[in-house]
Structures are given as structure tokens and as C-alpha cells.
Design a protein around this motif. Structure first.
Motif, mmCIF file in Angstrom:
data_model
loop_
_atom_site.group_PDB
_atom_site.id
_atom_site.type_symbol
_atom_site.label_atom_id
_atom_site.label_comp_id
_atom_site.label_asym_id
_atom_site.label_seq_id
_atom_site.Cartn_x
_atom_site.Cartn_y
_atom_site.Cartn_z
ATOM 1 N N THR A 7 9.981 -5.767 -5.878
ATOM 2 C CA THR A 7 8.732 -5.323 -6.504
ATOM 3 C C THR A 7 9.004 -4.285 -7.589
ATOM 4 O OG1 THR A 7 8.450 -3.658 -4.806
ATOM 5 C CG2 THR A 7 7.270 -5.745 -4.476
ATOM 6 N N HIS A 8 10.212 -3.733 -7.617
ATOM 7 C CA HIS A 8 10.576 -2.798 -8.678
ATOM 8 C C HIS A 8 11.873 -3.259 -9.301
ATOM 9 C CE1 HIS A 8 7.629 -0.141 -6.843
ATOM 10 N NE2 HIS A 8 7.627 0.478 -8.007
ATOM 11 N N GLU A 320 0.202 -6.591 -7.258
ATOM 12 C CA GLU A 320 -0.533 -7.716 -6.638
ATOM 13 C C GLU A 320 -1.592 -8.253 -7.599
ATOM 14 O OE1 GLU A 320 -0.344 -9.729 -4.027
ATOM 15 O OE2 GLU A 320 1.607 -8.745 -3.749
ATOM 16 N N ALA A 321 -2.379 -7.333 -8.135
ATOM 17 C CA ALA A 321 -3.473 -7.748 -9.028
ATOM 18 C C ALA A 321 -2.916 -8.088 -10.404
ATOM 19 C CB ALA A 321 -4.475 -6.613 -9.142
ATOM 20 N N PRO A 322 -3.401 -9.165 -11.020
ATOM 21 C CA PRO A 322 -2.913 -9.511 -12.357
ATOM 22 C C PRO A 322 -3.192 -8.393 -13.369
ATOM 23 C CG PRO A 322 -4.335 -11.260 -11.478
ATOM 24 C CD PRO A 322 -4.406 -10.110 -10.521
ATOM 25 N N ASP A 348 4.572 -5.151 -14.574
ATOM 26 C CA ASP A 348 4.083 -4.120 -15.474
ATOM 27 C C ASP A 348 5.224 -3.151 -15.784
ATOM 28 O OD1 ASP A 348 2.260 -2.645 -16.837
ATOM 29 O OD2 ASP A 348 1.259 -1.791 -15.065
ATOM 30 N N VAL A 349 5.343 -2.745 -17.020
ATOM 31 C CA VAL A 349 6.327 -1.707 -17.343
ATOM 32 C C VAL A 349 5.684 -0.377 -16.980
ATOM 33 C CG1 VAL A 349 7.714 -0.629 -19.135
ATOM 34 C CG2 VAL A 349 7.275 -3.103 -19.212
ATOM 35 N N VAL A 350 6.249 0.288 -15.964
ATOM 36 C CA VAL A 350 5.585 1.506 -15.469
ATOM 37 C C VAL A 350 6.258 2.764 -15.998
ATOM 38 C CG1 VAL A 350 4.521 0.558 -13.425
ATOM 39 C CG2 VAL A 350 6.889 1.352 -13.296
ATOM 40 N N ASP A 351 7.484 2.627 -16.431
ATOM 41 C CA ASP A 351 8.191 3.823 -16.892
ATOM 42 C C ASP A 351 9.127 3.393 -18.003
ATOM 43 O OD1 ASP A 351 9.264 6.278 -17.145
ATOM 44 O OD2 ASP A 351 10.543 6.137 -15.360
#
Ligand code: NCD
Ligand code: ZN
Length: 352
Positions: A7-8, A320-322, A348-351
Motif C-alpha cells: 500500500t506504500h 481504497e477510495a478512487p 496517490d503521490v503523498v510525499d
């Protein structure tokens, strides 16, 4: 690592080895979508007028840096647009000063703003010999422009009639086959023992030619080289996810304002800068190859261009959510439609 559990994902910061930033208001509008995630990009020189001399490239680089958001760290890697008037000495000086990363060969008429490109390769041989001598990569738009050749065959015919003869004539020339779109291209690169590599776009990993035509004509899936049959998309996916160092990302993100795409003769180009990393993580996950995403986006390209890989990292998170990407971005030049991969995106690019 099993794909289901991941997930990461932390990667070295990616680079984009083929990008259109344009100029003026469009440049200002699209640059942050690249510089938010990417550390460097090879900037295409097909402006109007094109970036032909080292002086043009220095001025264009300054215009890019002038509109770069202050909080972003981004290095534009400049290219020169090869014409039959290009001076070998100017190219060599551009390389020596560190300003020029590659020279771009557009066969005249092959794509957007390419009318000033090369008609007769013999006329540019002295420049190509100099480029080979100094080890500067030649980025090639690999399509013939002969009207008799079917548009879906133009890449394969280019390899046989132009690229292969050129590489035999100048074996020391280092060639990047840009935006490879066919199995023929993939096989040609795989068969070369040296001095040949290929960039692959995000969208050619996702769409085949049906996207353009099924259910109606869809101009936002039109780009050059045009998307090909499914067999070619599968070959590109296999190459990109293989880890083979000769394949790396060049998004070819090519913004045009909507009125120029949605009309009787629409421009070629797909805008992917904003969601490229999400799309790529999705593709690599589907191919069970998340552990090879970093090679494609962040390692193979720098190695080919003789640059160090980025030390900084980015992290992607699978939600989870698009994710909700905008359907268009607004620029001072007008709206630009964002590539729709036709499946929900979760990475998603989170960082960055
Ligand atoms: C590019 C553009 O619009 O400048 N268009 C595209 O479809 N990729 C030109 C190019 O790279 O061929
Ligand atoms: Zn391009």
C-alpha cells in the motif's frame, strides 16, 4: 513483496525523459504538474519558432525557471531542434557548457511544429558525426512522413528505412528512440547490443487505437505516434515492466488547449503530467511489477543519459477510495483536458 499487500511505495524521485512544456501562459499553467513530482525532464524544443541554437535553449531555460513555483525543485534538461542549418560547433559548445542534454531529430512534417525538421539526413551528417564524437544522445521521433505509408506503419518503416541505415553508418551515435509505440520498436531496441534505448509514454501503456475510435471519435486520445493495436500495447507493457535498462519513462505529455483538439483538424498530444505517476503505479501493479517501477521512472533514464539518479525520494500510497483528478486544468492559455485512463486510480503521490 506481494502486490496485494503493497500500500506504500517509496521510489527515488522520477524524471521525465520527454516532455512538452510549451511557452508563455501554457508553460506557467502546466509546469507545476511536472515539477511537483519530477526532479528533471528533457524539454522538447518544438516551440514556434523552435529552439534551434544554444542561445535559444539558454533563453528558454530561463523562461522555464522564471515560472517554476518557489517550493518546487526541478531541473529542465534542454534539447536542440536539429535543422539542416544546425552548426556542429554550436551543438558542441552547448554540450561543453552543460546546457544541452540531447539533440532532437524530427523528420520534417512528422508531428506538431516539425515543418522545420530534417528532410535530407545527408545534410545533417556533419552534425550527427559531431554528436556521435562527443557522446551526445540523439533523440529521434521515429516515424517516416511519406504519404504513401499507412500512419500505423510509420514507426516500423522508419526503423527499417531510416534508423537502421543511420545506425550502421554511424555506430557510435547514441540514439534514444522516443515514444516507442510498436512491438517492432521494442524488438529493435532489444536486439541492439549498444547505443540504443527507448522511452515509453504513460498513455501508450494504457490505450490502444480503439480508444480513439470506438463509440465515437475521441480527440483527447489522439497523439503522435498514434496508439497502435493491442499486441503493441502489450509489448510496451512487457518492455516497461521488465526492468531492462534500455527502457525508461518519457511521458510525452503534450498539452494543447481544448479548442485546438476538439475541432475539424485536432492537434496531436495527450496531457498526462498531472496523473502520470498514479497511472504508472496502476499499470505496474496490474503487471505484478511494482518492484520495477523505480527502474522505469527513476534509474534507467539517468543511467542512459550519464546522470546520477536522484537522491530524493517520493512516496505513493494506495488508497481504497478512487482519486479525483480534474477532468481539465485551467491555464492562462485556456483549458487543457487531462488524460482519462478509463479506470479508477488509487495510487496517490503523498510525499514528493
Ligand atoms: C507532440 C506535440 O504536441 O508537441 N504531440 C504528440 O502527439 N506527442 C509532438 C510529438 O512529440 O510528436
Ligand atoms: Zn513529444
Amino acid at each position: 513483496m506481494s502486490a496485494e499487500q503493497t500500500t506504500h511505495l517509496t521510489l527515488r524521485r522520477p524524471d521525465d525523459w520527454h516532455l512538452h512544456l510549451r511557452d508563455g501562459e501554457m508553460l506557467k499553467g502546466v509546469l507545476p504538474d511536472t515539477s511537483r513530482h519530477f526532479a528533471r525532464a528533457i524539454i522538447m524544443p518544438n516551440l514556434v519558432p523552435p529552439v534551434v541554437t544554444t542561445e535559444d535553449a539558454a533563453a528558454y531555460r530561463a523562461r522555464i525557471l522564471a515560472v517554476l513555483p518557489k517550493e518546487h525543485r526541478f531541473t529542465p534538461l534542454m534539447t536542440l531542434y536539429l535543422t539542416e542549418q544546425t552548426q556542429a560547433a554550436d551543438v558542441a559548445a552547448g554540450r561543453a557548457s552543460g546546457l544541452i542534454t540531447a539533440v532532437k531529430l524530427y523528420p520534417a512534417g512528422a508531428t506538431t511544429n516539425s515543418h522545420g525538421g530534417v528532410r535530407d539526413l545527408d545534410k545533417v551528417m556533419p552534425v550527427l558525426e559531431k554528436i556521435a564524437e562527443i557522446g551526445l544522445p540523439l533523440c529521434v521521433h521515429g516515424e517516416v512522413t511519406t504519404p504513401e505509408v499507412d500512419i500505423f506503419d510509420r514507426e516500423a518503416v522508419f526503423i527499417d528505412t531510416v534508423l537502421d541505415p543511420l545506425r550502421r553508418r554511424l555506430p557510435e551515435l547514441k540514439v534514444t528512440m522516443e515514444h516507442v509505440t510498436t512491438q517492432d520498436g521494442v524488438e529493435y531496441i532489444r536486439a541492439a547490443d549498444r547505443n540504443l534505448a527507448g522511452s515509453i509514454t504513460t498513455h501508450h501503456l494504457i490505450i490502444n487505437r480503439n480508444a480513439l475510435l470506438v463509440g465515437g471519435i475521441r480527440p483527447h486520445y489522439y497523439c503522435l505516434p498514434v496508439a497502435k493495436r493491442e499486441v503493441h500495447r502489450l509489448a510496451l507493457r512487457a518492455a516497461a515492466t521488465s526492468g531492462d535498462p534500455r527502457f525508461f519513462l518519457g511521458t510525452d505529455s503534450a498539452p494543447h488547449v481544448d479548442p485546438l483538439k476538439e475541432c475539424g483538424c485536432g492537434c496531436a498530444g495527450i496531457y498526462t503530467s498531472i496523473n502520470t505517476m498514479s497511472c504508472l503505479a496502476h499499470v505496474f501493479e496490474q503487471e505484478n511489477a511494482l518492484d520495477r517501477l523505480e527502474a522505469f521512472t527513476s534509474l534507467n533514464g539517468p543511467a542512459w543519459y550519464g546522470l546520477p539518479a536522484n537522491e530524493e525520494r517520493i512516496t505513493l500510497h494506495r488508497r481504497e477510495a478512487p482519486l479525483a483528478f480534474p477532468a481539465k486544468i485551467e491555464t492562462g492559455a485556456g483549458p487543457v483536458t487531462v488524460f482519462d485512463p478509463m479506470f479508477p486510480l488509487h495510487w496517490d503521490v503523498v510525499d514528493a
